[in-house]
Scaffold this motif. Sequence first.
Motif, PDB file in Angstrom:
ATOM      1  N   SER A  12     -45.575   9.244 -17.863  1.00 10.86           N
ATOM      2  CA  SER A  12     -45.470   7.876 -18.358  1.00 10.86           C
ATOM      3  C   SER A  12     -46.226   7.710 -19.661  1.00 10.86           C
ATOM      4  O   SER A  12     -45.786   7.004 -20.567  1.00 10.86           O
ATOM      5  CB  SER A  12     -46.006   6.913 -17.299  1.00 10.86           C
ATOM      6  N   ASN A  15     -44.220   8.862 -22.610  1.00  7.28           N
ATOM      7  CA  ASN A  15     -42.926   8.237 -22.866  1.00  7.28           C
ATOM      8  C   ASN A  15     -42.694   8.114 -24.353  1.00  7.28           C
ATOM      9  O   ASN A  15     -43.587   7.769 -25.112  1.00  7.28           O
ATOM     10  CB  ASN A  15     -42.873   6.834 -22.240  1.00  7.28           C
ATOM     11  N   GLN A 171     -38.880   5.452 -18.059  1.00  5.41           N
ATOM     12  CA  GLN A 171     -40.074   5.021 -17.354  1.00  5.41           C
ATOM     13  C   GLN A 171     -40.011   5.486 -15.906  1.00  5.41           C
ATOM     14  O   GLN A 171     -38.933   5.591 -15.326  1.00  5.41           O
ATOM     15  CB  GLN A 171     -40.216   3.497 -17.414  1.00  5.41           C
ATOM     16  N   GLY A 338     -45.050  -1.033 -19.729  1.00  5.58           N
ATOM     17  CA  GLY A 338     -45.031   0.233 -19.010  1.00  5.58           C
ATOM     18  C   GLY A 338     -45.499   0.159 -17.572  1.00  5.58           C
ATOM     19  O   GLY A 338     -45.655   1.195 -16.927  1.00  5.58           O
TER      20      GLY A 338
END
Length: 424
Positions: A12, A15, A171, A338
């Motif tokens: 994550s 990303n 995500q 996020g």
Amino acid sequence: MAPSTSAQRQASDENTPLIGGGARNGPSDSHSFHDDISQHGAAPTVVQSLRNFILSGWLNVLLVAVPLSFISHFAHWGSTADFIISFIAIVPLASLLGDATEQCSLRLGQTVGGLLNATFGNAVELIVGVLALKRGELRIVQTSLLGSILSNLLLVLGCSFLAGGLKFKEQQFQATAAQASSSLMVLGTATLVIPAAYRANQLDGSLVHDGPGALTLLDEFGKRTDISGLLKLSRGTAIILLFCYASYLYFQLRTHHYLFEEASDEEVEEARMNIYTAVGALVVVTVVTSFCADYLVGAIDEFAQDFGIPKAFIGLILLPIVGNAAEHVTSVWMAAKGKMELTIGVAVGSSIQIGVGLIPILVIVGWIINQDLTLFFENFETIVLFVSVLLVDILVADGKSNYLEGLMLVALYLVIALAFWFTK
């Protein structure tokens, strides 16, 4: 929702931004300029708590509509004014309900806070449902509840996937918790399919209103038939669903709470209200919301007739937008930052509260007050809900999201809204 594993969290963090730049401060960051909690952690005073509460978000500007809603009702401005003003008033009230619930949760701890969120998370839907049920508006009850589920699963989750997907290429979120939640939602939907199949097996007819709060099965020859079997099936199923929902809460709050907790390395939000003010605000806002919702429900019939809007569209599309406005903004903003676990928790968790908790509760309430509310929805509505839940279940199974998945969810919601606009 649940914390990511270390590998997921690392992914994550890596990303790839699609529009560049860091995440902007969301609505919750706006609290900093009026957060009066001292550096020593002292609880805010009543005045500070109320000021933080009223200034908790930009939606609260619409609170001016609350006194206007009362004035419109008692001054007899007409059903159109009652509907529109009450419609607007409920938007900030729903936001304040969410804020008060959140502040109580911060002070009362995770377990009690979780139960509080489960109870008041869909307070607007519950209030509207009970008031419509008392008035015998069974179709408004059904369509508003169905619309809330569709709004959360398709519009809120879809816009969240879109917002997050436009910033990040992909995500990730905790797949186990998301799959458990969506599977329970599939169970709730299946219990709506069974009454429809039961009715079709018993008699090829249709349910008609036979007085306020009463339903009768009308066959192809116009003969009225007793629906006690359908009522007993619905009420028995409602009890079973409530047991499943209680088990889900125990699963979420006790035995598998680690799947639904935020990561421990994330910043913990400080309470902006003391517990007494938060509880008092929760009670007051709930009472005020009930009055505005009563005025709104009472004006639906005339408003629908005056403007030629199908009542199914009002219940399925317009009313859920009111109740989910605050959740929608929060969920989309969290996705853009996020925090997909929170987004999944808001959208899917709220749908579970309605599908497996609120709908059975209203069936039982109808049983108590002699209103024949059943779990039989129209065949079209049942199919729409089943397809929507199935699509969400497929999309969250891999624990990943992107903008294309969000686009698919929003597209399905728009098609459903269009279909109900042309419903007679």
